[in-house]
Design an enzyme around this catalytic site. Structure first.
Site, PDB file in Angstrom:
ATOM      1  N   ARG A 162      34.652 -48.793 -11.014  1.00  0.00           N
ATOM      2  CA  ARG A 162      33.926 -47.531 -11.288  1.00  0.00           C
ATOM      3  C   ARG A 162      34.831 -46.492 -11.638  1.00  0.00           C
ATOM      4  NH1 ARG A 162      37.061 -44.945  -8.947  1.00  0.00           N
ATOM      5  NH2 ARG A 162      35.779 -42.854  -9.119  1.00  0.00           N
ATOM      6  N   ASP A 215      32.283 -37.998 -16.722  1.00  0.00           N
ATOM      7  CA  ASP A 215      31.615 -39.261 -17.204  1.00  0.00           C
ATOM      8  C   ASP A 215      30.702 -39.206 -18.458  1.00  0.00           C
ATOM      9  OD1 ASP A 215      31.614 -39.183 -14.059  1.00  0.00           O
ATOM     10  OD2 ASP A 215      31.363 -41.422 -14.803  1.00  0.00           O
ATOM     11  N   LYS A 223      30.854 -36.077 -11.303  1.00  0.00           N
ATOM     12  CA  LYS A 223      30.585 -36.518  -9.949  1.00  0.00           C
ATOM     13  C   LYS A 223      29.876 -35.313  -9.426  1.00  0.00           C
ATOM     14  CE  LYS A 223      30.647 -39.451  -8.269  1.00  0.00           C
ATOM     15  NZ  LYS A 223      29.230 -40.503  -8.394  1.00  0.00           N
TER      16      LYS A 223
HETATM   17  O1  MRU Z   1      30.257 -42.643  -9.368  1.00  0.00           O
HETATM   18  P1  MRU Z   1      31.766 -42.911  -9.910  1.00  0.00           P
HETATM   19  O2  MRU Z   1      32.783 -43.289  -8.820  1.00  0.00           O
HETATM   20  O3  MRU Z   1      31.916 -44.016 -11.004  1.00  0.00           O
HETATM   21  O4  MRU Z   1      32.253 -41.532 -10.649  1.00  0.00           O
HETATM   22  C1  MRU Z   1      33.426 -41.319 -11.153  1.00  0.00           C
HETATM   23  C2  MRU Z   1      33.867 -40.089 -11.700  1.00  0.00           C
HETATM   24  O5  MRU Z   1      32.641 -39.204 -11.554  1.00  0.00           O
HETATM   25  C3  MRU Z   1      34.824 -39.714 -12.271  1.00  0.00           C
HETATM   26  O6  MRU Z   1      35.068 -38.416 -12.288  1.00  0.00           O
HETATM   27  C4  MRU Z   1      34.594 -39.804 -13.743  1.00  0.00           C
HETATM   28  O7  MRU Z   1      34.220 -41.189 -14.044  1.00  0.00           O
HETATM   29  C5  MRU Z   1      35.983 -39.896 -14.833  1.00  0.00           C
HETATM   30  S1  MRU Z   1      36.889 -41.097 -14.383  1.00  0.00           S
HETATM   31  C6  MRU Z   1      38.408 -40.927 -15.166  1.00  0.00           C
END
Ligand code: MRU
Length: 370
Positions: free
Chosen positions: A53, A244, A255
Site C-alpha cells: 500500500r 495519494d 489519508k
Molecule cells: O491506504 P494507504 O495506506 O495506501 O494510504 C497511504 C497514504 O495515504 C500515504 O500517505 C500516501 O499513499 C503517500 S505514500 C508515500
C-alpha cells in the site's frame, strides 16, 4: 532502508526470475513475512488487500503485476484485462493509473515475443525511478529541516508530525514524507517524529513507528486527535505528509484525517508540507474535493481492531456496539491554500497551478498532446 540491520526494499524481483517478493504489510508490526507474487491475480490481491500500500508502492506493484500477467499470456486481450484488473484494485492513488499507462506505452506496440521482457525492463525502471525521486525529495526536505534546526538551541530536537505511513514501506525505498527525516537523522540532526496512529488501519502506529524504530529515529505514536493540542503548545515544528493524488491546482488528497492536521497547522502557524513525487500529480483534475474519487473501505476496519495479546497471540476485537453502522472513508482532500509547500524531486514549490506546471512542463505538454 534497514530491517534488523539489513538493507531491504518493499518489493523486488525474486532470484527465480519469474516472481516478485513483497513484505506483507498487513502483518506488521508483529510479524515480518515475505510473500511471493507469481501472477496477475496475486498481484491484484496484494494491492487490494493492502499487503502492499502507499501510492508509490501501489504503482510499483502494479507495474510488476503487468509483467507477471505477460509471463502467462502475451495477447492484447490479456494485457487489457491485466491493466483493467489492476486499475480496479484501489481508486484514489493516481500512481496506479500512471504506472499502468507507462507499462502499456512500453509494451503495447511490440511483437508478442518481446512483451514480457519489455514489461520487466519498464517495471524495474519504475522501481528505480521511485527510489531516485524519493532520495531527491529527501534532500530538498532536508534543507527545510536544517533551517529549523539552525533556530534551535544546541541539542534541541526538531519535531516533525506525520500522518499515516508515507515512509519507505509506502514506496520502494526511502519514503516520501520520511525521506527528509531519514536524511536529517543520518546527518546527525536531533530529530523526533510524532506519528499519528491513523485509524482505522493504524498505518502510523503499525508501520511508521515500526520503520522509524528499525532505523533508530526517535518517535512517539500519538492518537489521531492529539496533533492540534501539540501544535498549540509549540511542540511541532513542521508537519510533513504524503499524498495519494495532488491536483493541477495543488489540492492534496491523502489519508483520511490529513485535512484536520492542515487546519490545526494553519491555526497555529505551523508549516504544513506535502512530500510529492511527480507520478502522484494528476494534471487532469483541478478541484480535489469534487473531482478525486475517495475510496470507501469495508466497515470491519472501523468496527474492529487487531493487536497482540500479552501472551503473544494476534487477535481482532470489536470496538463498536453490535449493529452500529460505521463509515470508512479512506482519504480526504486538503485544499492548496492550507499547504505551505510541496516537496518534489525538483525542489520545494508552492501548491498552485503555475508552480506545478513550471516544475513539470513535460507532464503538461504530454497531456496537451494526448
Ligand atoms: O491506504 P494507504 O495506506 O495506501 O494510504 C497511504 C497514504 O495515504 C500515504 O500517505 C500516501 O499513499 C503517500 S505514500 C508515500
Amino acid at each position: 532502508m534497514k530491517v534488523n540491520g539489513k538493507s531491504t526494499r518493499t518489493i523486488w524481483l525474486d532470484s527465480d526470475g519469474k516472481s516478485v517478493g513483497i513484505i506483507d504489510q498487513t502483518l506488521l508490526p508483529h510479524q515480518y513475512a515475505i510473500v511471493r507474487l507469481t501472477n496477475l491475480e496475486e498481484a491484484a490481491h496484494a494491492i487490494k488487500s493492502m499487503q502492499v500500500r502507499g501510492a508509490p508502492l501501489i504503482g510499483a506493484a502494479a507495474a510488476y503485476g503487468v509483467w507477471l500477467a505477460l509471463l502467462h499470456d502475451t495477447s492484447d486481450e490479456y494485457l487489457e484485462r491485466a491493466c483493467a484488473t489492476l486499475a480496479a484494485t484501489r481508486p484514489t492513488a493516481i500512481n496506479l493509473k500512471w504506472a499502468l499507462d507507462e507499462m502499456l506505452a512500453a509494451v503495447r506496440n511490440r511483437p508478442r515475443a518481446e512483451r514480457a521482457a519489455a514489461a520487466l525492463k519498464r517495471a524495474q525502471e519504475i522501481n528505480e525511478e521511485d527510489i531516485a525521486i524519493n532520495r531527491a525529495i529527501g534532500s530538498h526536505g532536508l534543507a527545510l529541516i536544517e533551517e529549523i534546526a539552525a533556530t534551535k538551541k544546541k541539542g534541541e530536537r526538531v519535531n516533525v508530525l506525520t500522518h499515516c505511513n508515507a515512509g519507505w514501506l509506502a514506496t520502494v525505498d526511502w519514503g516520501t514524507a520520511t525521506s527528509p527525516i531519514y536524511q536529517a537523522f543520518d546527518k546527525g540532526i536531533p530529530i523526533h517524529v510524532y506519528a499519528d496512529e491513523t485509524r482505522p488501519r493504524n498505518q502510523g502506529a503499525s508501520l511508521t513507528a515500526w520503520e522509524l524504530g528499525h532505523h533508530g529515529v526517535p518517535h512517539t505514536v500519538i492518537p489521531d486527535n492529539t496533533g492540534g493540542h501539540l501544535m498549540q503548545h509549540g511542540m511541532v515544528d513542521l508537519v510533513i505528509v504524503g499524498t495519494d493524488r495532488t491536483t493541477a491546482e495543488g489540492d492534496v488528497c491523502n489519508k483520511i484525517g490529513t485535512y484536520l492536521k492542515a487546519l490545526a497547522a494553519r491555526d497555529n502557524g505551523v508549516p504544513f508540507y506535502v512530500a510529492l513525487p511527480s507520478p502522484t500529480i494528476d494534471f487532469t483534475v483541478s478541484d480535489g474535493v469534487s473531482e478525486i474519487p475517495i475510496e470507501q473501505r469495508g466497515p470491519e476496519e472501523v468496527a474492529t481492531m487487531t493487536g497482540k495479546t500479552k501472551d503473544g497471540r494476534i487477535e481482532t476485537v470489536q470496538v463498536v456496539p453490535d449493529g452500529s453502522p460505521v463509515a470508512n472513508y479512506a482519504f480526504d482532500v486538503t485544499p492548496a491554500r492550507l499547504v505551505t509547500g510541496l516537496i518534489t524531486e525538483r525542489g520545494v514549490i508552492a501548491a498552485n497551478r503555475e508552480s506545478l506546471a513550471k516544475a513539470f512542463p513535460e507532464r503538461v505538454a504530454a497531456l496537451k498532446k494526448a
